[in-house]
Design a protein around this motif. Sequence first.
Motif, PDB file in Angstrom:
ATOM      1  N   GLY A  28       0.819  -1.208   0.000  1.00 23.28           N
ATOM      2  CA  GLY A  28       0.000   0.000   0.000  1.00 23.28           C
ATOM      3  C   GLY A  28       0.851   1.255   0.000  1.00 23.28           C
ATOM      4  O   GLY A  28       0.540   2.235  -0.692  1.00 23.28           O
ATOM      5  N   ARG A  29       1.932   1.239   0.762  1.00 25.94           N
ATOM      6  CA  ARG A  29       2.836   2.396   0.803  1.00 25.94           C
ATOM      7  C   ARG A  29       3.555   2.572  -0.533  1.00 25.94           C
ATOM      8  O   ARG A  29       3.751   3.703  -1.008  1.00 25.94           O
ATOM      9  CB  ARG A  29       3.842   2.225   1.936  1.00 25.94           C
ATOM     10  CG  ARG A  29       3.219   2.204   3.327  1.00 25.94           C
ATOM     11  CD  ARG A  29       4.227   1.789   4.387  1.00 25.94           C
ATOM     12  NE  ARG A  29       5.317   2.740   4.494  1.00 25.94           N
ATOM     13  CZ  ARG A  29       6.475   2.484   5.155  1.00 25.94           C
ATOM     14  NH1 ARG A  29       6.663   1.294   5.703  1.00 25.94           N
ATOM     15  NH2 ARG A  29       7.406   3.400   5.232  1.00 25.94           N
TER      16      ARG A  29
ATOM     17  N   ALA B  51       1.022   4.083  -2.951  1.00 23.25           N
ATOM     18  CA  ALA B  51       0.754   5.495  -2.666  1.00 23.25           C
ATOM     19  C   ALA B  51       1.879   6.381  -3.176  1.00 23.25           C
ATOM     20  O   ALA B  51       1.641   7.468  -3.709  1.00 23.25           O
ATOM     21  CB  ALA B  51       0.549   5.683  -1.165  1.00 23.25           C
ATOM     22  N   ALA B  52       3.124   5.911  -3.021  1.00 18.27           N
ATOM     23  CA  ALA B  52       4.262   6.689  -3.515  1.00 18.27           C
ATOM     24  C   ALA B  52       4.215   6.804  -5.038  1.00 18.27           C
ATOM     25  O   ALA B  52       4.463   7.879  -5.600  1.00 18.27           O
ATOM     26  CB  ALA B  52       5.574   6.044  -3.068  1.00 18.27           C
TER      27      ALA B  52
ATOM     28  N   ALA C 216       1.510   6.581  -6.945  1.00 23.13           N
ATOM     29  CA  ALA C 216       0.373   7.439  -7.284  1.00 23.13           C
ATOM     30  C   ALA C 216       0.718   8.910  -7.113  1.00 23.13           C
ATOM     31  O   ALA C 216       0.133   9.775  -7.787  1.00 23.13           O
ATOM     32  CB  ALA C 216      -0.830   7.069  -6.431  1.00 23.13           C
ATOM     33  N   GLY C 217       1.672   9.195  -6.233  1.00 28.49           N
ATOM     34  CA  GLY C 217       2.094  10.571  -6.012  1.00 28.49           C
ATOM     35  C   GLY C 217       2.690  11.241  -7.249  1.00 28.49           C
ATOM     36  O   GLY C 217       2.797  12.471  -7.291  1.00 28.49           O
TER      37      GLY C 217
ATOM     38  N   ASN D 144      -5.701  -0.411  -3.158  1.00 27.88           N
ATOM     39  CA  ASN D 144      -6.257   0.569  -2.203  1.00 27.88           C
ATOM     40  C   ASN D 144      -5.251   1.690  -1.956  1.00 27.88           C
ATOM     41  O   ASN D 144      -5.632   2.873  -1.854  1.00 27.88           O
ATOM     42  CB  ASN D 144      -6.617  -0.110  -0.901  1.00 27.88           C
ATOM     43  CG  ASN D 144      -7.939  -0.848  -0.982  1.00 27.88           C
ATOM     44  OD1 ASN D 144      -8.776  -0.574  -1.822  1.00 27.88           O
ATOM     45  ND2 ASN D 144      -8.147  -1.792  -0.067  1.00 27.88           N
ATOM     46  N   GLY D 145      -3.986   1.334  -1.833  1.00 31.59           N
ATOM     47  CA  GLY D 145      -2.967   2.359  -1.611  1.00 31.59           C
ATOM     48  C   GLY D 145      -2.885   3.343  -2.757  1.00 31.59           C
ATOM     49  O   GLY D 145      -2.709   4.550  -2.552  1.00 31.59           O
ATOM     50  N   TYR D 146      -3.062   2.837  -3.964  1.00 29.48           N
ATOM     51  CA  TYR D 146      -3.046   3.714  -5.139  1.00 29.48           C
ATOM     52  C   TYR D 146      -4.292   4.613  -5.158  1.00 29.48           C
ATOM     53  O   TYR D 146      -4.178   5.829  -5.376  1.00 29.48           O
ATOM     54  CB  TYR D 146      -2.958   2.882  -6.421  1.00 29.48           C
ATOM     55  CG  TYR D 146      -2.671   3.726  -7.625  1.00 29.48           C
ATOM     56  CD1 TYR D 146      -1.379   3.849  -8.104  1.00 29.48           C
ATOM     57  CD2 TYR D 146      -3.677   4.447  -8.270  1.00 29.48           C
ATOM     58  CE1 TYR D 146      -1.101   4.650  -9.191  1.00 29.48           C
ATOM     59  CE2 TYR D 146      -3.399   5.248  -9.350  1.00 29.48           C
ATOM     60  CZ  TYR D 146      -2.124   5.358  -9.807  1.00 29.48           C
ATOM     61  OH  TYR D 146      -1.838   6.174 -10.871  1.00 29.48           O
ATOM     62  N   GLU D 147      -5.442   4.017  -4.946  1.00 27.90           N
ATOM     63  CA  GLU D 147      -6.709   4.769  -5.016  1.00 27.90           C
ATOM     64  C   GLU D 147      -6.811   5.815  -3.931  1.00 27.90           C
ATOM     65  O   GLU D 147      -7.395   6.891  -4.144  1.00 27.90           O
ATOM     66  CB  GLU D 147      -7.874   3.798  -4.901  1.00 27.90           C
ATOM     67  CG  GLU D 147      -8.071   2.898  -6.117  1.00 27.90           C
ATOM     68  CD  GLU D 147      -8.996   3.488  -7.142  1.00 27.90           C
ATOM     69  OE1 GLU D 147      -8.572   4.435  -7.822  1.00 27.90           O
ATOM     70  OE2 GLU D 147     -10.144   3.016  -7.251  1.00 27.90           O
ATOM     71  N   ASN D 148      -6.278   5.527  -2.759  1.00 26.94           N
ATOM     72  CA  ASN D 148      -6.467   6.409  -1.599  1.00 26.94           C
ATOM     73  C   ASN D 148      -5.327   7.392  -1.393  1.00 26.94           C
ATOM     74  O   ASN D 148      -5.326   8.130  -0.405  1.00 26.94           O
ATOM     75  CB  ASN D 148      -6.659   5.564  -0.338  1.00 26.94           C
ATOM     76  CG  ASN D 148      -7.896   4.686  -0.422  1.00 26.94           C
ATOM     77  OD1 ASN D 148      -8.873   5.038  -1.039  1.00 26.94           O
ATOM     78  ND2 ASN D 148      -7.831   3.511   0.205  1.00 26.94           N
ATOM     79  N   ALA D 149      -4.362   7.388  -2.307  1.00 25.67           N
ATOM     80  CA  ALA D 149      -3.215   8.290  -2.132  1.00 25.67           C
ATOM     81  C   ALA D 149      -3.646   9.752  -2.241  1.00 25.67           C
ATOM     82  O   ALA D 149      -4.557  10.098  -2.978  1.00 25.67           O
ATOM     83  CB  ALA D 149      -2.160   7.975  -3.188  1.00 25.67           C
TER      84      ALA D 149
END
Length: 340
Positions: A300-301, A304-305, A307-308, A335-340
């Motif tokens: 997830g982390r 998210a990075a 997706a940033g 989920n990590g990508y969608e919620n970033a």
Amino acid sequence: MKAIFDARQSAHDPKHFMANGRLSPNPEQPQRIAELTRGADAAGCRFIKPSDHGAGPIAEIHSPEYLVFLETIHGRWIRTEGASEEVIPNIHPDRRTASYPRSASGQAGFHQADTSCPIAAGTWQSAYWSAQSALSAVDTVLAGEPAAYALCRPPGHHAFSDLAGGFCFLNNSAIAAQALRRAGRRPAILDVDVHHGNGTQGIFYGSRDVLTVSIHADPARFYPFFWGHAEERGEGEGLGYNLNLPLPRGSDDGEFLAALEIALARIRAFGADALVVALGLDAHENDPFHGFKVTTPGFGRIAAAIAGLGLPSVIVQEGGYLSADLGDNLTSFLNGYENA
């Protein structure tokens, strides 16, 4: 997020996998589809079937000679007296400029890099629709969606333009990147599989139009061994457009994320306006290949990075093998990508 998959991708059902001289059950099983589907469903993905884009976009990456081989070799192979049910080569040329043989056995050696990509009756069909899933994910992103997930099985990143290997036959990530390029985009490929994406690197090694970046276990003692070293930077016009970030076996979330920051900085410097993520979930601590120790929350982390970057992203499934955590790892990433 939309997810793309075709049931015909289940037809490839390899039985064998030779490693260290021993014949073992092949880990790239159709059951992976069920686990990955479960993970994508849990992340709220909406599955659609791919459109058929035909052979053209595939042939922009793979030679017609190789595509004919993939489509016809099994039927030719099983007509050989004493042949096995799956195409597994026993001889390879010492150089890629060697003469092209007529025999099924000789062509298998020419077009299959190793013994982990057996070809059976359903292999071509599955590989073809796996590539079409990647192409339809590109369509989704070009239509304005911020990201799409292609459940590509069999995977693709070890496949060169005319060479199968490492469970891979058609290079779905490269095909997706080329489709983005054809649409006027400037794509980068970020490969986060535990194994180096040697086929992807080879396809674009002399190109400055597609940036290739890979984070993977150090190949000095890990598959694919001969590719993926830090000094491989591209050649000709492509010099400086390939970045390898090999990490020690056993690297964890923190070490992976540190390498990812370097990767993302290079993608920004390239000026990419679209991204292909070659998503390997085999970096997980419980994956059968035991390369890294990335945790489920760690995926997830990582997502998210990525997706940033804020780039339209085609997420192409690569590795990640059967374990109780496989579906959860995909859920965490999406989920990590969608919620970033």
